[in-house]
Design a protein around this motif. Structure first.
Motif, PDB file in Angstrom:
ATOM      1  N   ILE A 167     -13.034  42.729  45.965  1.00  0.00           N
ATOM      2  CA  ILE A 167     -11.852  41.875  46.684  1.00  0.00           C
ATOM      3  C   ILE A 167     -11.177  40.998  45.759  1.00  0.00           C
ATOM      4  O   ILE A 167     -10.157  41.056  45.518  1.00  0.00           O
ATOM      5  N   ILE A 168     -12.124  40.418  44.826  1.00  0.00           N
ATOM      6  CA  ILE A 168     -11.587  39.389  43.784  1.00  0.00           C
ATOM      7  C   ILE A 168     -10.704  40.289  42.754  1.00  0.00           C
ATOM      8  O   ILE A 168      -9.623  39.848  42.390  1.00  0.00           O
ATOM      9  N   VAL A 169     -11.154  41.490  42.372  1.00  0.00           N
ATOM     10  CA  VAL A 169     -10.620  42.111  41.230  1.00  0.00           C
ATOM     11  C   VAL A 169      -9.400  42.570  41.779  1.00  0.00           C
ATOM     12  O   VAL A 169      -8.490  42.729  41.135  1.00  0.00           O
ATOM     13  N   ALA A 170      -9.311  43.408  42.936  1.00  0.00           N
ATOM     14  CA  ALA A 170      -8.292  43.844  43.576  1.00  0.00           C
ATOM     15  C   ALA A 170      -7.212  43.240  43.623  1.00  0.00           C
ATOM     16  O   ALA A 170      -6.209  43.360  43.187  1.00  0.00           O
ATOM     17  N   THR A 171      -7.475  41.798  44.139  1.00  0.00           N
ATOM     18  CA  THR A 171      -6.540  40.639  44.063  1.00  0.00           C
ATOM     19  C   THR A 171      -6.051  40.195  42.791  1.00  0.00           C
ATOM     20  O   THR A 171      -4.617  40.094  42.889  1.00  0.00           O
ATOM     21  N   LEU A 172      -6.841  40.358  41.924  1.00  0.00           N
ATOM     22  CA  LEU A 172      -6.287  39.960  40.528  1.00  0.00           C
ATOM     23  C   LEU A 172      -5.421  40.861  39.812  1.00  0.00           C
ATOM     24  O   LEU A 172      -4.636  40.790  39.059  1.00  0.00           O
ATOM     25  N   MET A 173      -5.489  42.321  40.389  1.00  0.00           N
ATOM     26  CA  MET A 173      -4.630  43.528  39.920  1.00  0.00           C
ATOM     27  C   MET A 173      -3.394  43.161  40.224  1.00  0.00           C
ATOM     28  O   MET A 173      -2.300  43.534  39.575  1.00  0.00           O
ATOM     29  N   VAL A 174      -3.220  42.707  41.608  1.00  0.00           N
ATOM     30  CA  VAL A 174      -1.589  42.520  42.055  1.00  0.00           C
ATOM     31  C   VAL A 174      -1.379  41.066  41.779  1.00  0.00           C
ATOM     32  O   VAL A 174      -0.145  40.566  42.331  1.00  0.00           O
ATOM     33  N   SER A 175      -1.923  40.095  41.190  1.00  0.00           N
ATOM     34  CA  SER A 175      -1.529  38.813  40.574  1.00  0.00           C
ATOM     35  C   SER A 175      -0.421  39.052  39.367  1.00  0.00           C
ATOM     36  O   SER A 175      -0.222  40.133  38.993  1.00  0.00           O
ATOM     37  N   ASN A 176       0.079  37.792  39.206  1.00  0.00           N
ATOM     38  CA  ASN A 176       0.889  37.729  38.136  1.00  0.00           C
ATOM     39  C   ASN A 176       0.338  37.127  36.862  1.00  0.00           C
ATOM     40  O   ASN A 176       0.956  36.831  35.819  1.00  0.00           O
ATOM     41  N   PHE A 177      -0.988  37.236  36.711  1.00  0.00           N
ATOM     42  CA  PHE A 177      -1.875  36.692  35.577  1.00  0.00           C
ATOM     43  C   PHE A 177      -1.644  37.814  34.331  1.00  0.00           C
ATOM     44  O   PHE A 177      -1.616  38.913  34.787  1.00  0.00           O
ATOM     45  N   LYS A 178      -1.628  37.145  33.250  1.00  0.00           N
ATOM     46  CA  LYS A 178      -1.629  37.843  32.143  1.00  0.00           C
ATOM     47  C   LYS A 178      -3.082  38.314  31.577  1.00  0.00           C
ATOM     48  O   LYS A 178      -3.922  37.628  31.509  1.00  0.00           O
ATOM     49  N   TYR A 179      -3.115  39.511  31.262  1.00  0.00           N
ATOM     50  CA  TYR A 179      -4.591  39.992  30.603  1.00  0.00           C
ATOM     51  C   TYR A 179      -4.048  40.736  29.248  1.00  0.00           C
ATOM     52  O   TYR A 179      -3.225  41.801  29.538  1.00  0.00           O
ATOM     53  N   PRO A 180      -4.471  40.474  28.182  1.00  0.00           N
ATOM     54  CA  PRO A 180      -4.206  41.203  26.984  1.00  0.00           C
ATOM     55  C   PRO A 180      -4.899  42.509  26.849  1.00  0.00           C
ATOM     56  O   PRO A 180      -5.980  42.504  27.329  1.00  0.00           O
ATOM     57  N   LYS A 181      -4.213  43.286  26.117  1.00  0.00           N
ATOM     58  CA  LYS A 181      -4.680  44.535  25.700  1.00  0.00           C
ATOM     59  C   LYS A 181      -5.966  44.222  24.754  1.00  0.00           C
ATOM     60  O   LYS A 181      -5.709  43.430  23.695  1.00  0.00           O
ATOM     61  N   VAL A 182      -6.843  44.833  24.779  1.00  0.00           N
ATOM     62  CA  VAL A 182      -7.901  44.780  23.564  1.00  0.00           C
ATOM     63  C   VAL A 182      -7.454  45.697  22.382  1.00  0.00           C
ATOM     64  O   VAL A 182      -7.739  46.828  22.550  1.00  0.00           O
ATOM     65  N   ASP A 183      -7.075  45.115  21.197  1.00  0.00           N
ATOM     66  CA  ASP A 183      -6.927  46.024  20.164  1.00  0.00           C
ATOM     67  C   ASP A 183      -7.834  45.693  19.025  1.00  0.00           C
ATOM     68  O   ASP A 183      -7.396  46.078  17.900  1.00  0.00           O
ATOM     69  N   ASN A 184      -8.745  45.073  19.269  1.00  0.00           N
ATOM     70  CA  ASN A 184      -9.822  44.777  18.374  1.00  0.00           C
ATOM     71  C   ASN A 184     -10.681  46.077  18.068  1.00  0.00           C
ATOM     72  O   ASN A 184     -11.591  46.150  19.143  1.00  0.00           O
ATOM     73  N   TYR A 185     -10.848  46.595  16.990  1.00  0.00           N
ATOM     74  CA  TYR A 185     -11.519  47.807  17.083  1.00  0.00           C
ATOM     75  C   TYR A 185     -12.819  47.761  17.015  1.00  0.00           C
ATOM     76  O   TYR A 185     -13.390  48.544  17.763  1.00  0.00           O
ATOM     77  N   PRO A 186     -13.548  46.620  16.490  1.00  0.00           N
ATOM     78  CA  PRO A 186     -15.091  46.613  16.673  1.00  0.00           C
ATOM     79  C   PRO A 186     -15.374  46.391  18.162  1.00  0.00           C
ATOM     80  O   PRO A 186     -16.528  46.996  18.524  1.00  0.00           O
ATOM     81  N   ILE A 187     -14.677  45.656  18.836  1.00  0.00           N
ATOM     82  CA  ILE A 187     -14.994  45.532  20.291  1.00  0.00           C
ATOM     83  C   ILE A 187     -14.878  47.064  21.038  1.00  0.00           C
ATOM     84  O   ILE A 187     -15.548  47.209  21.962  1.00  0.00           O
ATOM     85  N   ILE A 188     -13.784  47.587  20.618  1.00  0.00           N
ATOM     86  CA  ILE A 188     -13.497  48.918  21.190  1.00  0.00           C
ATOM     87  C   ILE A 188     -14.766  50.007  20.786  1.00  0.00           C
ATOM     88  O   ILE A 188     -15.202  50.555  21.651  1.00  0.00           O
ATOM     89  N   ALA A 189     -15.124  49.939  19.684  1.00  0.00           N
ATOM     90  CA  ALA A 189     -16.039  50.624  19.233  1.00  0.00           C
ATOM     91  C   ALA A 189     -17.428  50.460  19.930  1.00  0.00           C
ATOM     92  O   ALA A 189     -18.016  51.374  20.238  1.00  0.00           O
ATOM     93  N   ILE A 190     -17.906  49.176  20.081  1.00  0.00           N
ATOM     94  CA  ILE A 190     -19.100  48.792  21.035  1.00  0.00           C
ATOM     95  C   ILE A 190     -18.802  49.199  22.315  1.00  0.00           C
ATOM     96  O   ILE A 190     -19.735  49.730  22.777  1.00  0.00           O
ATOM     97  N   ALA A 191     -17.523  49.100  22.990  1.00  0.00           N
ATOM     98  CA  ALA A 191     -17.604  49.477  24.412  1.00  0.00           C
ATOM     99  C   ALA A 191     -17.645  51.138  24.338  1.00  0.00           C
ATOM    100  O   ALA A 191     -18.340  51.534  25.244  1.00  0.00           O
ATOM    101  N   VAL A 192     -17.204  51.894  23.443  1.00  0.00           N
ATOM    102  CA  VAL A 192     -17.188  53.429  23.413  1.00  0.00           C
ATOM    103  C   VAL A 192     -18.967  53.610  23.419  1.00  0.00           C
ATOM    104  O   VAL A 192     -19.275  54.353  24.095  1.00  0.00           O
ATOM    105  N   ILE A 193     -19.411  53.078  22.551  1.00  0.00           N
ATOM    106  CA  ILE A 193     -20.910  53.196  22.074  1.00  0.00           C
ATOM    107  C   ILE A 193     -21.767  52.886  23.385  1.00  0.00           C
ATOM    108  O   ILE A 193     -22.504  53.805  23.998  1.00  0.00           O
ATOM    109  N   LEU A 194     -21.590  51.821  24.108  1.00  0.00           N
ATOM    110  CA  LEU A 194     -22.189  51.548  25.307  1.00  0.00           C
ATOM    111  C   LEU A 194     -21.816  52.641  26.388  1.00  0.00           C
ATOM    112  O   LEU A 194     -22.722  52.689  27.201  1.00  0.00           O
ATOM    113  N   ILE A 195     -20.820  53.099  26.523  1.00  0.00           N
ATOM    114  CA  ILE A 195     -20.309  54.115  27.555  1.00  0.00           C
ATOM    115  C   ILE A 195     -20.858  55.309  27.137  1.00  0.00           C
ATOM    116  O   ILE A 195     -21.572  55.848  28.177  1.00  0.00           O
ATOM    117  N   ILE A 196     -21.133  55.708  25.992  1.00  0.00           N
ATOM    118  CA  ILE A 196     -21.810  56.893  25.617  1.00  0.00           C
ATOM    119  C   ILE A 196     -23.366  56.668  25.756  1.00  0.00           C
ATOM    120  O   ILE A 196     -24.137  57.722  26.346  1.00  0.00           O
TER     121      ILE A 196
END
Length: 235
Positions: A167-196
């Motif tokens: 409920i909270i996250v669905a509401t935040l999706m239609v909010s006008n709040f700003k969420y930055p794109k994650v362009d930090n490659y080490p963080i992206i790499a960590i996320a990919v490793i965790l997903i794998i």
């Protein structure tokens, strides 16, 4: 545009095929949830997130220009299947197993997830190239799918926590709040490793550690920028 120029193969490019794989795995996630293969459903939805993460990157690397907006539209349509409908169906089937007497509540929450997902993606297509901000307006829709699937795969799943979180996250999706794109490659790499690593079920005390870390990372992203937006609103 002439009629002979409207053939489907005049529009499809490699990034669009990747977006189609996003949709395919999202649909497979729906089928698995319907048949009560909940872990497999969650894995397929996570695979869809991976394909969604790379289609834009591939388009930029190959120098494709989406002048007609075909790629943007197929990406959004795939997203609503994989990150709107698929997690909603997963939550519904889990709810029917864990809280069968709350079917009406479960349906309402799942409908709310899908509705907010559709509204968020429709708004994105309208404003995407008309505003200066390069991040996301509203919480990005893959995030709601990743939070639900990671929560389930941790082994700590609780249906009430899932209801409140969705409920909270669905509401935040239609909010006008700003969420930055994650362009930090080490963080992206960590996320990919965790997903794998998540399907490997590297567990401690019956807790899937990669899934738990993934869940915490996304939750921190949600909370930090929620606090940032609320602070700016109050000021």
């Amino acid at each position: 545009m002439q009629l002979q120029e409207t053939g489907i193969f005049n529009f499809i490019r490699i990034p669009d095929l990747i977006s189609s794989l996003n949709m395919i795995f999202g649909f497979l996630g729906i089928l698995m949830a319907i048949n009560n293969y909940f872990s497999l459903s969650a894995f397929f939805i996570i695979i869809a997130i991976i394909f969604d993460s790379v289609d834009g990157w591939v388009a930029r690397k190959l120098g494709f220009h989406d002048d007609l907006g075909f790629g943007k539209n197929i990406d959004s349509l795939a997203d609503i299947v994989s990150f709107g409908v698929a997690p909603a169906v997963l939550l519904y089937t889990l709810g029917m197993k864990l809280a069968p007497n709350l079917e009406v509540l479960t349906i309402i929450i799942c409908l709310y997830m899908v509705l907010c997902g559709v509204l968020r993606l429709a708004r994105f297509n309208v404003i995407g190239d008309k505003i200066e901000y390069k991040g996301f307006i509203g919480f990005p829709i893959p995030g709601i799918a990743l939070l639900l699937t990671a929560l389930y795969l941790t082994g700590l799943f609780n249906i009430w926590i899932a209801y409140i979180l969705m409920i909270i996250v669905a509401t935040l999706m239609v909010s006008n709040f700003k969420y930055p794109k994650v362009d930090n490659y080490p963080i992206i790499a960590i996320a990919v490793i965790l997903i794998i690593l998540t399907p490997l079920k590297l567990a401690l005390f019956n807790i899937n550690i990669p899934a738990l870390i993934l869940f915490i990372i996304v939750l921190i992203y949600l909370i930090i920028f929620l606090y940032y937006n609320l602070s700016n609103t109050i000021e």
